[in-house]
Write a protein that holds these residues in place. Structure first.
Motif, PDB file in Angstrom:
ATOM      1  N   GLU A 216       5.992   7.824   4.471  1.00 53.40           N
ATOM      2  CA  GLU A 216       5.772   9.185   4.974  1.00 53.40           C
ATOM      3  C   GLU A 216       5.473  10.028   3.741  1.00 53.40           C
ATOM      4  OE1 GLU A 216       5.621  10.457   7.978  1.00 53.40           O
ATOM      5  OE2 GLU A 216       6.001   8.527   8.959  1.00 53.40           O
ATOM      6  N   PRO A 217       4.231  10.463   3.542  1.00 53.43           N
ATOM      7  CA  PRO A 217       3.849  11.143   2.302  1.00 53.43           C
ATOM      8  C   PRO A 217       4.782  12.306   1.949  1.00 53.43           C
ATOM      9  CG  PRO A 217       1.907  10.690   3.617  1.00 53.43           C
ATOM     10  CD  PRO A 217       3.093  10.329   4.475  1.00 53.43           C
ATOM     11  N   VAL A 218       5.094  12.408   0.675  1.00 51.21           N
ATOM     12  CA  VAL A 218       5.970  13.464   0.172  1.00 51.21           C
ATOM     13  C   VAL A 218       5.113  14.428  -0.645  1.00 51.21           C
ATOM     14  CG1 VAL A 218       7.977  14.010  -1.243  1.00 51.21           C
ATOM     15  CG2 VAL A 218       7.935  11.896   0.107  1.00 51.21           C
ATOM     16  N   TRP A 219       4.841  15.596  -0.064  1.00 53.88           N
ATOM     17  CA  TRP A 219       3.985  16.579  -0.727  1.00 53.88           C
ATOM     18  C   TRP A 219       4.839  17.624  -1.433  1.00 53.88           C
ATOM     19  CZ3 TRP A 219      -1.047  15.787  -1.314  1.00 53.88           C
ATOM     20  CH2 TRP A 219      -1.683  14.885  -0.437  1.00 53.88           C
ATOM     21  N   LEU A 220       4.335  18.090  -2.545  1.00 51.18           N
ATOM     22  CA  LEU A 220       5.033  19.102  -3.325  1.00 51.18           C
ATOM     23  C   LEU A 220       4.084  20.277  -3.560  1.00 51.18           C
ATOM     24  CD1 LEU A 220       7.863  19.306  -4.676  1.00 51.18           C
ATOM     25  CD2 LEU A 220       6.726  18.733  -6.815  1.00 51.18           C
ATOM     26  N   ASP A 221       4.519  21.476  -3.173  1.00 57.71           N
ATOM     27  CA  ASP A 221       3.739  22.697  -3.401  1.00 57.71           C
ATOM     28  C   ASP A 221       4.390  23.484  -4.526  1.00 57.71           C
ATOM     29  OD1 ASP A 221       1.860  22.303  -1.286  1.00 57.71           O
ATOM     30  OD2 ASP A 221       3.420  22.859   0.135  1.00 57.71           O
TER      31      ASP A 221
ATOM     32  N   PRO B 274       0.819  -1.223   0.000  1.00 65.91           N
ATOM     33  CA  PRO B 274       0.000   0.000   0.000  1.00 65.91           C
ATOM     34  C   PRO B 274       0.853   1.273   0.000  1.00 65.91           C
ATOM     35  CG  PRO B 274      -0.016  -1.013   2.167  1.00 65.91           C
ATOM     36  CD  PRO B 274       0.674  -1.986   1.256  1.00 65.91           C
ATOM     37  N   SER B 275       2.073   1.171   0.508  1.00 63.47           N
ATOM     38  CA  SER B 275       2.995   2.310   0.508  1.00 63.47           C
ATOM     39  C   SER B 275       4.423   1.776   0.415  1.00 63.47           C
ATOM     40  CB  SER B 275       2.820   3.169   1.768  1.00 63.47           C
ATOM     41  OG  SER B 275       3.158   2.428   2.938  1.00 63.47           O
ATOM     42  N   VAL B 276       5.349   2.661   0.080  1.00 62.12           N
ATOM     43  CA  VAL B 276       6.742   2.268  -0.134  1.00 62.12           C
ATOM     44  C   VAL B 276       7.629   3.030   0.835  1.00 62.12           C
ATOM     45  CG1 VAL B 276       8.652   2.226  -1.785  1.00 62.12           C
ATOM     46  CG2 VAL B 276       6.316   1.771  -2.555  1.00 62.12           C
ATOM     47  N   SER B 277       8.481   2.307   1.544  1.00 62.99           N
ATOM     48  CA  SER B 277       9.404   2.960   2.474  1.00 62.99           C
ATOM     49  C   SER B 277      10.627   3.459   1.715  1.00 62.99           C
ATOM     50  CB  SER B 277       9.847   1.975   3.560  1.00 62.99           C
ATOM     51  OG  SER B 277      10.680   0.977   2.996  1.00 62.99           O
ATOM     52  N   PRO B 278      11.288   4.515   2.206  1.00 60.48           N
ATOM     53  CA  PRO B 278      12.526   4.970   1.570  1.00 60.48           C
ATOM     54  C   PRO B 278      13.568   3.859   1.487  1.00 60.48           C
ATOM     55  CG  PRO B 278      11.717   6.643   3.075  1.00 60.48           C
ATOM     56  CD  PRO B 278      10.871   5.427   3.290  1.00 60.48           C
ATOM     57  N   ALA B 279      13.634   3.010   2.511  1.00 62.24           N
ATOM     58  CA  ALA B 279      14.618   1.919   2.517  1.00 62.24           C
ATOM     59  C   ALA B 279      14.423   1.007   1.312  1.00 62.24           C
ATOM     60  CB  ALA B 279      14.509   1.115   3.819  1.00 62.24           C
ATOM     61  N   ASP B 280      13.181   0.665   1.006  1.00 64.49           N
ATOM     62  CA  ASP B 280      12.906  -0.204  -0.143  1.00 64.49           C
ATOM     63  C   ASP B 280      13.085   0.552  -1.456  1.00 64.49           C
ATOM     64  OD1 ASP B 280      12.338  -2.440   1.403  1.00 64.49           O
ATOM     65  OD2 ASP B 280      10.243  -1.864   1.657  1.00 64.49           O
ATOM     66  N   PHE B 281      12.650   1.797  -1.484  1.00 67.01           N
ATOM     67  CA  PHE B 281      12.717   2.581  -2.721  1.00 67.01           C
ATOM     68  C   PHE B 281      14.166   2.760  -3.168  1.00 67.01           C
ATOM     69  CE2 PHE B 281      12.961   6.656  -4.993  1.00 67.01           C
ATOM     70  CZ  PHE B 281      12.020   6.453  -5.991  1.00 67.01           C
ATOM     71  N   PHE B 282      15.054   3.109  -2.244  1.00 70.15           N
ATOM     72  CA  PHE B 282      16.430   3.437  -2.607  1.00 70.15           C
ATOM     73  C   PHE B 282      17.314   2.198  -2.785  1.00 70.15           C
ATOM     74  CE2 PHE B 282      15.084   7.530  -0.696  1.00 70.15           C
ATOM     75  CZ  PHE B 282      15.256   8.309  -1.832  1.00 70.15           C
ATOM     76  N   GLN B 283      16.723   1.014  -2.644  1.00 72.61           N
ATOM     77  CA  GLN B 283      17.436  -0.204  -3.024  1.00 72.61           C
ATOM     78  C   GLN B 283      17.335  -0.465  -4.518  1.00 72.61           C
ATOM     79  OE1 GLN B 283      19.401  -2.169  -1.023  1.00 72.61           O
ATOM     80  NE2 GLN B 283      19.052  -0.519   0.466  1.00 72.61           N
ATOM     81  N   GLU B 284      16.413   0.225  -5.184  1.00 71.83           N
ATOM     82  CA  GLU B 284      16.128  -0.017  -6.592  1.00 71.83           C
ATOM     83  C   GLU B 284      16.962   0.899  -7.497  1.00 71.83           C
ATOM     84  OE1 GLU B 284      13.933  -2.315  -7.724  1.00 71.83           O
ATOM     85  OE2 GLU B 284      13.424  -2.957  -5.683  1.00 71.83           O
ATOM     86  N   ASP B 285      17.210   0.445  -8.727  1.00 71.65           N
ATOM     87  CA  ASP B 285      17.768   1.335  -9.744  1.00 71.65           C
ATOM     88  C   ASP B 285      16.717   2.379 -10.098  1.00 71.65           C
ATOM     89  OD1 ASP B 285      20.216   0.058  -9.929  1.00 71.65           O
ATOM     90  OD2 ASP B 285      19.518  -1.342 -11.472  1.00 71.65           O
ATOM     91  N   LEU B 286      17.171   3.623 -10.265  1.00 68.17           N
ATOM     92  CA  LEU B 286      16.242   4.730 -10.460  1.00 68.17           C
ATOM     93  C   LEU B 286      16.493   5.426 -11.792  1.00 68.17           C
ATOM     94  CD1 LEU B 286      16.568   6.291  -6.885  1.00 68.17           C
ATOM     95  CD2 LEU B 286      14.785   4.741  -7.695  1.00 68.17           C
ATOM     96  N   VAL B 287      15.414   5.949 -12.373  1.00 69.30           N
ATOM     97  CA  VAL B 287      15.525   6.860 -13.507  1.00 69.30           C
ATOM     98  C   VAL B 287      15.120   8.235 -12.986  1.00 69.30           C
ATOM     99  CG1 VAL B 287      13.220   6.150 -14.328  1.00 69.30           C
ATOM    100  CG2 VAL B 287      14.735   7.463 -15.823  1.00 69.30           C
ATOM    101  N   VAL B 288      15.989   9.224 -13.193  1.00 73.44           N
ATOM    102  CA  VAL B 288      15.809  10.528 -12.566  1.00 73.44           C
ATOM    103  C   VAL B 288      15.952  11.645 -13.596  1.00 73.44           C
ATOM    104  CG1 VAL B 288      16.685   9.679 -10.359  1.00 73.44           C
ATOM    105  CG2 VAL B 288      18.249  10.785 -11.965  1.00 73.44           C
ATOM    106  N   PHE B 289      15.369  12.796 -13.260  1.00 74.44           N
ATOM    107  CA  PHE B 289      15.590  14.004 -14.039  1.00 74.44           C
ATOM    108  C   PHE B 289      17.000  14.531 -13.759  1.00 74.44           C
ATOM    109  CE2 PHE B 289      11.212  13.870 -14.895  1.00 74.44           C
ATOM    110  CZ  PHE B 289      10.856  14.884 -15.772  1.00 74.44           C
TER     111      PHE B 289
END
Length: 299
Positions: free
Chosen positions: A259-264, A180-195
């Motif tokens: 932890e939700p990441v909001w962008l204004d 249902p949600s992704v922790s930073p620990a799991d997210f940053f274990q993955e290869d990423l495509v970034v701007f």
């Protein structure tokens, strides 16, 4: 007395890094530029450029004049524009800079609706990163632009028009998609495509990594949204995007961070500059479409 045309020529030489290129951008003969700069130096009794065989460089005196010249020329252009606009909103140009993610998925209907309401106004849209957009507004390259509403520069006034969540985006059959949600620990274990650097997408990922104590595993770096989605779609990497970006992509899923990441995001313009009637009409039009937004000033 300093000639405003000479200051315009001076700025062109600085921005184009040469007399010949400046003449080309000004659509005048190169000797006219050289003569104007020479007369400016004579009137000031100062040398503004170090002239070398293949390059030029500002002297210390030239650097001192540069900041004044930009302010004077910008104020003159503001005054000329305001006088022209006393004739009414029958013509004009809106110059706006938008990050690519919003330019592709948020602004198209707004831009088309605005053009429908004001058919005599010209819209010029520039794509760039949010940090670069701040600089472009401050230096008068554009009139209004979209910036991240964290700490607006002191010389800008801004109006927050969008608050959305940055989510982890992956292929539908990716193991993280089952959660249902992704922790930073799991997210940053993955290869990423970034701007690339300077875009809010990249800055958001770097901030999240820094706050979580992880490093980015960058597999791909590109500002092309279709390419980013293709890379994710083929399982080579995951990324983070605003939810709106993948609403029509059935094979991709967005999961909020633990932890939700909001962008204004805000529309911004020079606080002390003249906002043309055309640009004011656009800002008001955008604000009318976001009634819960708020206006802020740089600090």
């Amino acid at each position: 007395m300093i000639d405003i045309r000479a200051l315009r020529y001076f700025l062109a030489v600085v921005d184009e890094n040469g007399f010949t290129a400046a003449a080309r951008s000004l659509h005048v003969a190169q000797p006219a530029v050289s003569m104007a700069i020479r007369k400016l130096e004579e009137s000031l009794e100062l040398t503004l450029f170090h002239r070398r065989e293949r390059s030029i460089e500002l002297t210390d005196e030239g650097h001192t004049l540069l900041a004044h010249a930009r302010r004077i020329v910008q104020a003159t252009e503001d005054a000329e524009l305001e006088m022209r606009e006393l004739h009414g909103l029958k013509r004009g140009e809106v110059r706006i800079a938008i990050p690519s993610m919003l330019g592709s998925y948020y602004f198209p209907p707004i831009l088309m609706a605005f053009r429908h309401r004001y058919p005599n106004l010209q819209l010029t849209v520039v794509e760039s990163g949010a940090r670069k957009i701040q600089q472009m507004i401050s230096e008068g390259e554009i009139d209004v632009g979209v910036i991240v509403s964290d700490t607006p520069p002191a010389d800008l006034e801004s109006h927050c028009f969008l608050r959305d969540q940055m989510t982890a985006v992956m292929l539908r059959d990716h193991p993280l998609a089952e959660r249902p949600s992704v922790s930073p620990a799991d997210f940053f274990q993955e290869d990423l495509v970034v701007f690339k650097q300077g875009y809010f997408h990249r800055e958001t990922m770097e901030r999240l990594a820094r706050e979580s104590g992880y490093a980015l595993k960058i597999g791909f770096e590109t500002n092309l949204l279709p390419l980013i989605k293709q890379i994710v779609r083929h399982g080579f990497a995951i990324t983070t995007l605003l939810t709106m970006v993948i609403e029509e992509d059935a094979d991709l899923v967005a999961r909020p961070f633990s932890e939700p990441v909001w962008l204004d995001l805000s529309i911004a313009w020079r606080r002390d500059g003249y906002l043309s009637r055309a640009n004011r009409a656009f800002v008001d039009f955008l604000i009318d479409h976001t009634p819960n937004a708020t206006t802020t000033h740089g600090t």
